[in-house]
Write a protein that holds these residues in place. Structure first.
Motif, PDB file in Angstrom:
ATOM      1  N   ASP A 179       0.829  -1.031   0.228  1.00 44.74           N
ATOM      2  CA  ASP A 179       0.163   0.058  -0.056  1.00 44.74           C
ATOM      3  C   ASP A 179       1.058   1.150   0.120  1.00 44.74           C
ATOM      4  O   ASP A 179       1.565   1.569   1.036  1.00 44.74           O
ATOM      5  N   ARG A 180       0.984   2.044  -1.128  1.00 47.21           N
ATOM      6  CA  ARG A 180       1.927   2.929  -1.213  1.00 47.21           C
ATOM      7  C   ARG A 180       1.306   4.167  -0.392  1.00 47.21           C
ATOM      8  O   ARG A 180       2.333   5.085  -0.267  1.00 47.21           O
ATOM      9  N   GLY A 181       0.484   4.238   0.309  1.00 40.78           N
ATOM     10  CA  GLY A 181       0.055   5.089   1.385  1.00 40.78           C
ATOM     11  C   GLY A 181       0.932   5.014   2.460  1.00 40.78           C
ATOM     12  O   GLY A 181       1.365   6.243   2.870  1.00 40.78           O
ATOM     13  N   ALA A 182       1.738   4.140   2.509  1.00 40.75           N
ATOM     14  CA  ALA A 182       2.474   3.945   3.966  1.00 40.75           C
ATOM     15  C   ALA A 182       3.887   4.716   3.536  1.00 40.75           C
ATOM     16  O   ALA A 182       4.491   5.154   4.387  1.00 40.75           O
ATOM     17  N   CYS A 183       4.074   4.791   2.329  1.00 44.97           N
ATOM     18  CA  CYS A 183       5.339   5.513   1.767  1.00 44.97           C
ATOM     19  C   CYS A 183       5.230   6.983   2.071  1.00 44.97           C
ATOM     20  O   CYS A 183       6.034   7.857   2.104  1.00 44.97           O
ATOM     21  N   LEU A 184       3.807   7.366   1.804  1.00 40.22           N
ATOM     22  CA  LEU A 184       3.468   8.961   2.280  1.00 40.22           C
ATOM     23  C   LEU A 184       4.021   9.696   3.470  1.00 40.22           C
ATOM     24  O   LEU A 184       4.668  10.661   3.654  1.00 40.22           O
ATOM     25  N   SER A 185       4.103   9.000   4.470  1.00 43.49           N
ATOM     26  CA  SER A 185       4.558   9.450   5.589  1.00 43.49           C
ATOM     27  C   SER A 185       5.852   9.759   6.109  1.00 43.49           C
ATOM     28  O   SER A 185       6.155  10.519   6.653  1.00 43.49           O
ATOM     29  N   CYS A 186       6.609   8.966   5.110  1.00 42.84           N
ATOM     30  CA  CYS A 186       8.104   9.442   5.108  1.00 42.84           C
ATOM     31  C   CYS A 186       8.670  10.264   3.720  1.00 42.84           C
ATOM     32  O   CYS A 186       9.564  11.055   3.771  1.00 42.84           O
ATOM     33  N   HIS A 187       7.956   9.845   2.776  1.00 42.58           N
ATOM     34  CA  HIS A 187       8.590  10.338   1.320  1.00 42.58           C
ATOM     35  C   HIS A 187       7.769  11.697   0.760  1.00 42.58           C
ATOM     36  O   HIS A 187       7.951  11.766  -0.408  1.00 42.58           O
ATOM     37  N   ALA A 188       6.747  11.995   1.462  1.00 42.39           N
ATOM     38  CA  ALA A 188       6.232  13.519   0.962  1.00 42.39           C
ATOM     39  C   ALA A 188       6.795  14.429   1.373  1.00 42.39           C
ATOM     40  O   ALA A 188       7.820  14.367   2.263  1.00 42.39           O
ATOM     41  N   THR A 189       6.664  15.843   0.943  1.00 44.86           N
ATOM     42  CA  THR A 189       7.358  16.609   1.387  1.00 44.86           C
ATOM     43  C   THR A 189       7.218  17.302   2.815  1.00 44.86           C
ATOM     44  O   THR A 189       6.209  16.916   3.430  1.00 44.86           O
ATOM     45  N   GLY A 190       8.527  17.218   3.321  1.00 47.69           N
ATOM     46  CA  GLY A 190       8.566  17.701   4.856  1.00 47.69           C
ATOM     47  C   GLY A 190       8.749  16.266   5.382  1.00 47.69           C
ATOM     48  O   GLY A 190       9.199  16.610   6.978  1.00 47.69           O
ATOM     49  N   GLY A 191       8.846  15.041   4.892  1.00 47.46           N
ATOM     50  CA  GLY A 191       9.125  13.836   5.724  1.00 47.46           C
ATOM     51  C   GLY A 191      10.257  13.778   5.743  1.00 47.46           C
ATOM     52  O   GLY A 191      11.450  14.613   5.214  1.00 47.46           O
ATOM     53  N   ILE A 192      10.809  12.661   6.474  1.00 45.78           N
ATOM     54  CA  ILE A 192      12.280  12.373   6.820  1.00 45.78           C
ATOM     55  C   ILE A 192      13.166  11.701   5.746  1.00 45.78           C
ATOM     56  O   ILE A 192      14.248  11.786   5.657  1.00 45.78           O
ATOM     57  N   GLY A 193      12.402  11.310   4.701  1.00 49.22           N
ATOM     58  CA  GLY A 193      12.871  10.344   3.772  1.00 49.22           C
ATOM     59  C   GLY A 193      13.095  11.305   2.491  1.00 49.22           C
ATOM     60  O   GLY A 193      12.772  12.433   2.665  1.00 49.22           O
ATOM     61  N   SER A 194      13.547  10.775   1.361  1.00 47.49           N
ATOM     62  CA  SER A 194      13.799  11.572   0.122  1.00 47.49           C
ATOM     63  C   SER A 194      12.317  12.043  -0.619  1.00 47.49           C
ATOM     64  O   SER A 194      11.398  10.981  -0.349  1.00 47.49           O
ATOM     65  N   THR A 195      12.087  13.056  -0.972  1.00 39.01           N
ATOM     66  CA  THR A 195      10.890  13.501  -1.346  1.00 39.01           C
ATOM     67  C   THR A 195      10.574  12.856  -2.800  1.00 39.01           C
ATOM     68  O   THR A 195      10.899  13.627  -3.804  1.00 39.01           O
ATOM     69  N   TRP A 196       9.687  11.847  -2.818  1.00 41.19           N
ATOM     70  CA  TRP A 196       9.137  11.509  -4.040  1.00 41.19           C
ATOM     71  C   TRP A 196       7.914  11.880  -4.337  1.00 41.19           C
ATOM     72  O   TRP A 196       7.306  12.065  -5.727  1.00 41.19           O
ATOM     73  N   TYR A 197       7.228  12.416  -3.418  1.00 37.56           N
ATOM     74  CA  TYR A 197       5.492  12.932  -3.742  1.00 37.56           C
ATOM     75  C   TYR A 197       5.379  14.333  -3.160  1.00 37.56           C
ATOM     76  O   TYR A 197       5.949  14.587  -1.977  1.00 37.56           O
ATOM     77  N   VAL A 198       5.253  15.029  -3.978  1.00 37.93           N
ATOM     78  CA  VAL A 198       4.836  16.406  -3.666  1.00 37.93           C
ATOM     79  C   VAL A 198       3.845  16.623  -2.567  1.00 37.93           C
ATOM     80  O   VAL A 198       3.990  17.473  -1.739  1.00 37.93           O
ATOM     81  N   GLY A 199       3.037  15.711  -2.293  1.00 38.72           N
ATOM     82  CA  GLY A 199       1.894  15.770  -1.178  1.00 38.72           C
ATOM     83  C   GLY A 199       0.992  16.896  -1.187  1.00 38.72           C
ATOM     84  O   GLY A 199       0.723  17.304  -0.034  1.00 38.72           O
ATOM     85  N   ARG A 200       0.644  17.266  -2.288  1.00 40.90           N
ATOM     86  CA  ARG A 200      -0.166  18.224  -2.340  1.00 40.90           C
ATOM     87  C   ARG A 200      -1.306  17.961  -3.280  1.00 40.90           C
ATOM     88  O   ARG A 200      -0.958  17.267  -4.299  1.00 40.90           O
ATOM     89  N   ALA A 201      -2.365  18.760  -3.156  1.00 41.17           N
ATOM     90  CA  ALA A 201      -3.256  18.374  -4.143  1.00 41.17           C
ATOM     91  C   ALA A 201      -3.126  19.193  -5.743  1.00 41.17           C
ATOM     92  O   ALA A 201      -2.225  19.701  -5.656  1.00 41.17           O
TER      93      ALA A 201
END
Lengths: 126, 229
Positions: free
Chosen positions: A102-124
């Motif tokens: 479930d790629r939703g799990a990736c969002l917690s770290c890989h969206a903008t502002g997360g601790i991981g590299s930013t793969w997802y802009v995380g905005r609408a």
């Protein structure tokens, strides 16, 4: 009786102070440091890029270094979720994966502002 | 500069899979790595149930996470061109599947081996075309990732012919999946041209992108039953 109660309160207070002094660094801060160290190459996570190889960087970073040791941290254990817009029915993400991710799990770290590299802009959408 | 998008109307799609078949023939399908798949979903409660169909192909995101991760590890096999089409260079791809791991839509398909459509039988006509004679996006290789290209070979031809304005209108310049739909559930064209059918329909039918929480800004729009969410 009053002495006993006072002594108890004193002991509890001292124990609280001691615990506070020994309290570990908050986990998110440590994760942040670890994630930064991985990106800066200060932590050895191997050099092989292969998401399907559990001994390569991808799994080493997530399982061994970041401690996501439970397969269910990412893998759903199901081949298909009823949400048809989420996953494909016919194919697994990776041939040897233990169930879909479930790629939703990736969002917690890989969206903008997360601790991981930013793969997802995380905005609408704009 | 045209910015090409696709519209899929799920209120009209009946799940016939013509688009899936057209994609397979047009894009030299090899088993195990489909570029366009039909996903079914049952809704309702017995006995009042029915199926909803959605075809899934590459969303050609404006913020493609596949490209970001590919660039981050220094492979740089994925590009997004000025027409908005996300393409994979098979010669650069190392088969790490990071793109498959980050794509929220499950699009990139890892081609472990290039198998014939019917093992042990005669090759079908498209398989008989020599690899060197094919468009670069059709030169299938083992151990690389591949995906839908918006039929880039057709758009490229339109650009070469100076017929960009015919993309989405003429069959030779339009992705095959969009050409063959028998119920007019698929449209393709320039979203920046307010006169284009795809732009008008996206507005009129309140089409939306899926999984917007990832911020990838897909260039494939869906008309969902019940409207946007």
């Amino acid at each position: 009786m009053t002495r006993l109660l006072f002594a108890g309160l004193l002991l509890a207070g001292l124990a609280g102070v001691a615990l506070a002094q020994q309290a570990p660094v908050p986990a998110p801060a440590r994760l942040q440091d670890l994630a930064t160290a991985i990106r800066e190459g200060k932590v050895d996570v191997g050099r092989k890029y292969d998401a399907s190889d559990t001994k390569a960087r991808f799994h080493v970073i997530h399982i061994e270094t970041l401690g996501m040791s439970e397969c269910s941290s990412c893998h759903t254990g199901r081949n298909y979720q009823p949400d048809y817009l989420l996953l494909r029915k016919e194919e697994r993400l990776l041939k040897r994966a233990g169930g879909e991710i479930d790629r939703g799990a990736c969002l917690s770290c890989h969206a903008t502002g997360g601790i991981g590299s930013t793969w997802y802009v995380g905005r609408a959408t704009r | 500069m045209a910015r090409y998008v696709r519209l899929i109307d799920m209120e009209r799609c009946m799940g016939c899979r013509s688009c899936v078949a057209a994609c397979q023939v047009e894009n030299y399908y090899t088993p195990g790595s489909a570029w366009n798949v039909m996903v079914e979903h049952e809704v309702g409660t017995y006995p009042n149930t029915r199926k909803v169909f959605a075809t899934m192909n590459c969303m050609h995101c404006e913020e493609p996470p596949c490209q970001k991760v590919c660039d981050a590890i220094g492979v740089k096999a994925i590009t997004k061109n000025r027409y908005g089409v996300v393409l994979i260079d098979y010669e650069k791809c190392i088969g790490c599947q990071y793109c498959a791991a980050v794509c929220p839509y499950g699009v990139p398909q890892f081609n472990k081996s290039v198998e014939p459509l019917y093992p042990g039988a005669a090759r079908v006509p498209y398989e008989q075309v020599a690899v060197a004679d094919r468009h670069p996006t059709h030169r299938k290789k083992a151990n690389v990732v591949e995906k839908c290209t918006f039929c880039w070979h057709k758009i490229e031809q339109a650009i070469a012919d100076g017929k960009e304005d015919r993309v989405g209108k003429d069959h030779q310049y339009t992705p095959s999946c969009d050409v063959v739909c028998p119920v007019n559930a698929r449209f393709f064209g320039d979203i920046d041209d307010p006169r284009s059918e795809v732009a008008r329909r996206i507005g009129a039918k309140k089409a939306t992108q899926i999984k917007k929480e990832f911020g990838t800004r897909p260039q494939v729009y869906y008309v969902l039953e019940g409207g946007d969410y």
